[in-house]
Design a protein around this motif. Structure first.
Motif, PDB file in Angstrom:
ATOM      1  N   PHE A  23       0.831  -1.205   0.000  1.00 28.84           N
ATOM      2  CA  PHE A  23       0.000   0.000   0.000  1.00 28.84           C
ATOM      3  C   PHE A  23       0.871   1.262   0.000  1.00 28.84           C
ATOM      4  O   PHE A  23       0.540   2.260  -0.625  1.00 28.84           O
ATOM      5  CB  PHE A  23      -0.959  -0.009   1.195  1.00 28.84           C
ATOM      6  N   TYR A  24       1.990   1.195   0.724  1.00 27.80           N
ATOM      7  CA  TYR A  24       2.942   2.314   0.666  1.00 27.80           C
ATOM      8  C   TYR A  24       3.481   2.500  -0.748  1.00 27.80           C
ATOM      9  O   TYR A  24       3.633   3.622  -1.231  1.00 27.80           O
ATOM     10  CB  TYR A  24       4.121   2.065   1.616  1.00 27.80           C
ATOM     11  N   ARG A  25       3.791   1.377  -1.419  1.00 26.70           N
ATOM     12  CA  ARG A  25       4.354   1.478  -2.778  1.00 26.70           C
ATOM     13  C   ARG A  25       3.354   2.125  -3.729  1.00 26.70           C
ATOM     14  O   ARG A  25       3.718   2.947  -4.573  1.00 26.70           O
ATOM     15  CB  ARG A  25       4.747   0.095  -3.307  1.00 26.70           C
ATOM     16  N   LEU A  26       2.077   1.752  -3.607  1.00 25.49           N
ATOM     17  CA  LEU A  26       1.043   2.341  -4.469  1.00 25.49           C
ATOM     18  C   LEU A  26       0.908   3.836  -4.196  1.00 25.49           C
ATOM     19  O   LEU A  26       0.760   4.642  -5.110  1.00 25.49           O
ATOM     20  CB  LEU A  26      -0.307   1.641  -4.248  1.00 25.49           C
ATOM     21  N   THR A  27       0.969   4.206  -2.921  1.00 22.88           N
ATOM     22  CA  THR A  27       0.878   5.619  -2.556  1.00 22.88           C
ATOM     23  C   THR A  27       2.072   6.388  -3.115  1.00 22.88           C
ATOM     24  O   THR A  27       1.927   7.502  -3.629  1.00 22.88           O
ATOM     25  CB  THR A  27       0.809   5.765  -1.024  1.00 22.88           C
TER      26      THR A  27
END
Ligand SMILES: [Mg+2]
Length: 234
Positions: A23-27
């Protein structure tokens, strides 16, 4: 009466029990898109990582600190020209990250259910208090734990303190997690077993060499393999 060699088992949460880093990577992708007119995505990502590392000692681990580091990076990359609507978007994607769905990893529930009641189970995690409490509630795993410890950092004294308070001391405890740096190396230093469960995505800050020489170091492919590691100790 002989003492049981293991009474207490600590579990990391993010990327051990449930997905987190993805989810951090997508953000981060949304963030680099927002600033695409100003710099290439790899440059922005590198600057963001520098800001996060610089800010850890001020903000600690978690999404709120990450959001502030995105804003700081946007100011740097645009040399102070970042428009307020871009700042507003950064705040939005940070809030979205705080609301991401909780996806537990394979074998997690069955493994915890099998161990619960036989061992003292402790959730030990860093990050924002609200966010970790939300994820634990949404995971439906909360009742399987005897204690939950949300800490600002994970070092040897953290594990000594928790395993002495909740269990029978660090020597009769085991820590399980996907971060060698936060979960395994300091737990081994405290005298506990450290069981490394690698996750395909792990924040670059958390990488250190595997402590393969440590007698209490173990490595498994997924949580379903934990029971055989525990049985081998008995
Ligand atoms: Mg983790």
């Amino acid at each position: 009466m002989t003492q049981r060699p293991l009474t207490t088992i600590g579990f990391d949460a993010d990327d051990t029990l449930w997905q987190n880093e993805q989810f951090y990577r997508l953000t981060e992708l949304q963030f680099t898109d927002l600033l695409a007119d100003h710099a290439a995505s790899d440059i922005i990502s590198a600057r963001l990582l520098e800001a996060e590392k610089r800010n850890l000692r001020h903000y600690g681990f978690g999404i709120k600190g990450f959001t502030l580091s995105m804003i700081e990076t946007a100011i740097e990359i645009t040399e102070g020209e970042v428009p307020s609507n871009v700042i507003a978007r950064i705040l939005d994607i940070g809030r979205d990250l705080l609301a991401h769905p909780v996806e537990t990893l394979p074998h997690v529930r069955q493994t915890l259910e099998a161990l619960s009641g036989k061992y003292l189970l402790v959730l030990i995690t860093k990050g924002d208090l609200f966010d970790q409490e939300r994820k634990l509630a949404q995971s439906g795993l909360g009742d399987l734990f005897d204690a939950v410890e949300i800490v600002s950092d994970k070092n040897a004294s953290t594990y000594r303190r928790i395993f002495s308070k909740v269990g029978d001391g660090p020597e009769r405890a085991m820590m399980i997690g996907n971060s060698l740096k936060s979960d395994i190396v300091p737990a081994l230093a405290a005298g506990s077993y450290g069981v490394f469960v690698p996750h395909e995505l792990t924040w670059s800050f958390e990488h250190v060499d595997e402590p393969t020489e440590a007698p209490r170091f173990r490595k498994i492919g997924h949580l379903g393999e934990l029971h055989s590691v525990i049985e081998a100790l008995l």
